[in-house]
Scaffold this motif. Structure first.
Motif, PDB file in Angstrom:
ATOM      1  N   ASP A 227       0.861  -1.181   0.000  1.00  0.00           N
ATOM      2  CA  ASP A 227       0.000   0.000   0.000  1.00  0.00           C
ATOM      3  C   ASP A 227       0.900   1.235   0.000  1.00  0.00           C
ATOM      4  OD1 ASP A 227      -1.600   2.258   1.039  1.00  0.00           O
ATOM      5  OD2 ASP A 227      -3.172   0.763   1.313  1.00  0.00           O
ATOM      6  N   ILE A 228       0.936   1.922  -1.151  1.00  0.00           N
ATOM      7  CA  ILE A 228       1.790   3.106  -1.281  1.00  0.00           C
ATOM      8  C   ILE A 228       0.998   4.343  -0.883  1.00  0.00           C
ATOM      9  CG2 ILE A 228       3.243   4.483  -2.831  1.00  0.00           C
ATOM     10  CD1 ILE A 228       3.350   2.017  -4.708  1.00  0.00           C
ATOM     11  N   GLY A 229       1.266   4.847   0.297  1.00  0.00           N
ATOM     12  CA  GLY A 229       0.621   6.078   0.743  1.00  0.00           C
ATOM     13  C   GLY A 229       1.528   7.264   0.456  1.00  0.00           C
TER      14      GLY A 229
ATOM     15  N   VAL B 285       6.481 -16.087  -2.664  1.00  0.00           N
ATOM     16  CA  VAL B 285       5.464 -15.050  -2.871  1.00  0.00           C
ATOM     17  C   VAL B 285       4.854 -15.250  -4.258  1.00  0.00           C
ATOM     18  CG1 VAL B 285       4.975 -12.580  -2.956  1.00  0.00           C
ATOM     19  CG2 VAL B 285       6.711 -13.428  -1.373  1.00  0.00           C
ATOM     20  N   ASP B 286       3.573 -15.596  -4.274  1.00  0.00           N
ATOM     21  CA  ASP B 286       2.891 -15.888  -5.529  1.00  0.00           C
ATOM     22  C   ASP B 286       2.461 -14.615  -6.262  1.00  0.00           C
ATOM     23  OD1 ASP B 286       1.340 -17.824  -7.336  1.00  0.00           O
ATOM     24  OD2 ASP B 286      -0.281 -16.524  -6.617  1.00  0.00           O
ATOM     25  N   THR B 287       1.950 -13.643  -5.494  1.00  0.00           N
ATOM     26  CA  THR B 287       1.313 -12.458  -6.093  1.00  0.00           C
ATOM     27  C   THR B 287       1.677 -11.193  -5.330  1.00  0.00           C
ATOM     28  OG1 THR B 287      -0.588 -13.878  -6.609  1.00  0.00           O
ATOM     29  CG2 THR B 287      -0.934 -11.519  -6.833  1.00  0.00           C
ATOM     30  N   LEU B 288       1.857 -10.108  -6.060  1.00  0.00           N
ATOM     31  CA  LEU B 288       1.960  -8.778  -5.461  1.00  0.00           C
ATOM     32  C   LEU B 288       0.581  -8.143  -5.586  1.00  0.00           C
ATOM     33  CD1 LEU B 288       3.736  -6.394  -4.320  1.00  0.00           C
ATOM     34  CD2 LEU B 288       4.025  -5.670  -6.702  1.00  0.00           C
ATOM     35  N   ILE B 289       0.005  -7.744  -4.456  1.00  0.00           N
ATOM     36  CA  ILE B 289      -1.307  -7.084  -4.480  1.00  0.00           C
ATOM     37  C   ILE B 289      -1.113  -5.610  -4.140  1.00  0.00           C
ATOM     38  CG2 ILE B 289      -3.628  -6.961  -3.480  1.00  0.00           C
ATOM     39  CD1 ILE B 289      -3.410  -9.963  -2.859  1.00  0.00           C
TER      40      ILE B 289
ATOM     41  N   LEU C   5       1.911  -3.790 -17.554  1.00  0.00           N
ATOM     42  CA  LEU C   5       2.219  -2.988 -16.366  1.00  0.00           C
ATOM     43  C   LEU C   5       3.612  -2.378 -16.474  1.00  0.00           C
ATOM     44  CD1 LEU C   5       1.490  -1.910 -13.561  1.00  0.00           C
ATOM     45  CD2 LEU C   5       2.218  -4.096 -12.587  1.00  0.00           C
ATOM     46  N   LEU C   6       4.589  -3.160 -16.960  1.00  0.00           N
ATOM     47  CA  LEU C   6       5.946  -2.638 -17.132  1.00  0.00           C
ATOM     48  C   LEU C   6       5.989  -1.512 -18.170  1.00  0.00           C
ATOM     49  CD1 LEU C   6       8.152  -5.873 -16.965  1.00  0.00           C
ATOM     50  CD2 LEU C   6       7.834  -4.139 -15.186  1.00  0.00           C
TER      51      LEU C   6
ATOM     52  N   SER D 187       5.460   4.487  -9.484  1.00  0.00           N
ATOM     53  CA  SER D 187       5.835   3.566 -10.572  1.00  0.00           C
ATOM     54  C   SER D 187       7.195   2.951 -10.306  1.00  0.00           C
ATOM     55  CB  SER D 187       5.875   4.311 -11.911  1.00  0.00           C
ATOM     56  OG  SER D 187       4.611   4.816 -12.249  1.00  0.00           O
ATOM     57  N   LEU D 188       8.119   3.772  -9.843  1.00  0.00           N
ATOM     58  CA  LEU D 188       9.486   3.306  -9.591  1.00  0.00           C
ATOM     59  C   LEU D 188       9.543   2.275  -8.458  1.00  0.00           C
ATOM     60  CD1 LEU D 188      11.337   6.690 -10.096  1.00  0.00           C
ATOM     61  CD2 LEU D 188      11.815   4.597 -11.381  1.00  0.00           C
ATOM     62  N   ILE D 189       8.823   2.527  -7.373  1.00  0.00           N
ATOM     63  CA  ILE D 189       8.875   1.580  -6.252  1.00  0.00           C
ATOM     64  C   ILE D 189       8.149   0.279  -6.617  1.00  0.00           C
ATOM     65  CG2 ILE D 189       6.878   2.526  -4.954  1.00  0.00           C
ATOM     66  CD1 ILE D 189       8.465   1.914  -2.365  1.00  0.00           C
ATOM     67  N   THR D 190       7.094   0.369  -7.439  1.00  0.00           N
ATOM     68  CA  THR D 190       6.374  -0.834  -7.886  1.00  0.00           C
ATOM     69  C   THR D 190       7.295  -1.710  -8.735  1.00  0.00           C
ATOM     70  OG1 THR D 190       4.259   0.330  -7.850  1.00  0.00           O
ATOM     71  CG2 THR D 190       4.372  -1.671  -9.187  1.00  0.00           C
TER      72      THR D 190
END
Length: 308
Positions: free
Chosen positions: A136-138, A203-207, A243-244, A276-279
């Motif tokens: 969760d990017i706040g 880790v299967d998925t990034l949510i 996404l990339l 975008s960069l941190i993702t």
């Protein structure tokens, strides 16, 4: 008899108000409203809420109180996170809100914040038996929760939110390569605890919990000519390559290009670059190719507890 409740999530960039009634698994939203307060603007890394931001926050809280009264809400919770947690005049803001509106604001720590985010994501139904990493990017902080549909394995809040990162690294537009490199080095250091925690866990998925991930999804779909409505989209599964490509475009874009894009809400116009960069950094660092967006976040997690 169903209970009507109001949740306020008072973030560094945005104040949210959610009024709903029903049960935890079947609730109806009556009001779902957000205001770009930008509480951290100009003072986020100095630990101080500047006068203009302070006033915007108070005005928004008065508007929220009017909505709460108009909708005959029975129970209210107002939750404050990173900006108010760390501001030297955060208590002054809380006292002033109480005096003007009667609303009592609770400041929660990063651990509680991560718990609420997990619970919000959980009730959306996008967790499975496999492990996911929720991000969760706040504006002030970023929460990471490693867990599955059954439980939380590990959680931590890091004070590296988009407003802080932008203040430190995104000074010129488009963001220069040297700043991106400096940001990566900074994240290597700041997120050491995350990398230690995920070792030994698959880790299967990034949510991605709401925020920037909603913008990524909307940009991808509208560019394909599809209609995209966040009100009716609870979860969205990204194509890894799309996404990339989309995050690359955002990183290379100018402020003017982002302002002109109707799919980017004003409060996210500049912060979407560091988001975008941190993702991308997390996807690359942990070699995760499966990414989901979940529109639920902290406020739905608080709501779940109130309706339970």
């Amino acid at each position: 008899m169903t209970k009507r409740v109001a949740v306020m999530d008072l973030g560094t960039n945005t104040f949210h108000l959610l009024i709903a009634e029903g049960t935890v698994n079947n609730y109806h939203e009556i009001v779902h409203y957000h205001e770009a307060v930008k509480l951290g603007e100009g003072g986020i890394n100095k630990g101080y809420i500047l006068p203009d931001a302070f006033e915007r926050g108070l005005n928004t809280m008065q508007q929220f109180q009017q909505q709460i009264d108009a909708n005959q809400v029975q129970q209210v919770r107002a939750i404050a996170t990173s900006a108010l947690r760390n501001a030297s005049n955060g208590k002054d803001f809380i006292n002033e809100v109480k005096a003007r509106t009667g609303i009592g604001i609770e400041i929660i720590d990063g651990e509680q914040e991560a718990d609420f985010i997990y619970n919000g994501v959980k009730i959306s139904g996008c967790l499975s038996a496999k492990n996911s990493l929720i991000m969760d990017i706040g504006g002030g902080s970023v929460e990471f929760i490693l867990g599955n549909a059954g439980n939380i394995i590990w959680k931590q809040s890091f004070e590296i939110g988009a407003a802080r990162l932008m203040d430190l690294f995104h000074r010129t537009d488009p963001i220069p390569p040297a700043s991106i490199e400096a940001l990566d080095v900074f994240l290597d250091d700041k997120l050491a605890a995350l990398f230690t925690a995920v070792k030994g866990h698959e880790v299967d998925t990034l949510i991605g919990s709401s925020g920037a991930f909603e913008t990524f999804a909307e940009l991808i779909e509208t560019e394909k000519g599809h209609s995209f409505n966040l009100k009716t989209t609870k979860n969205y599964s990204f194509d890894h390559e799309e996404l990339l490509v989309q995050t690359s475009k955002l990183i290379q874009s100018t402020h003017q290009q982002r302002v002109g894009n109707k799919s980017i809400i004003p409060v996210r116009v500049d912060m979407i670059v560091v988001a975008s960069l941190i993702t991308r950094y997390i996807m690359h660092k942990l070699a995760i190719s499966k990414v989901l967006m979940c529109t639920n976040s902290l406020k739905e997690g608080v709501l779940a507890g109130m309706l339970d």
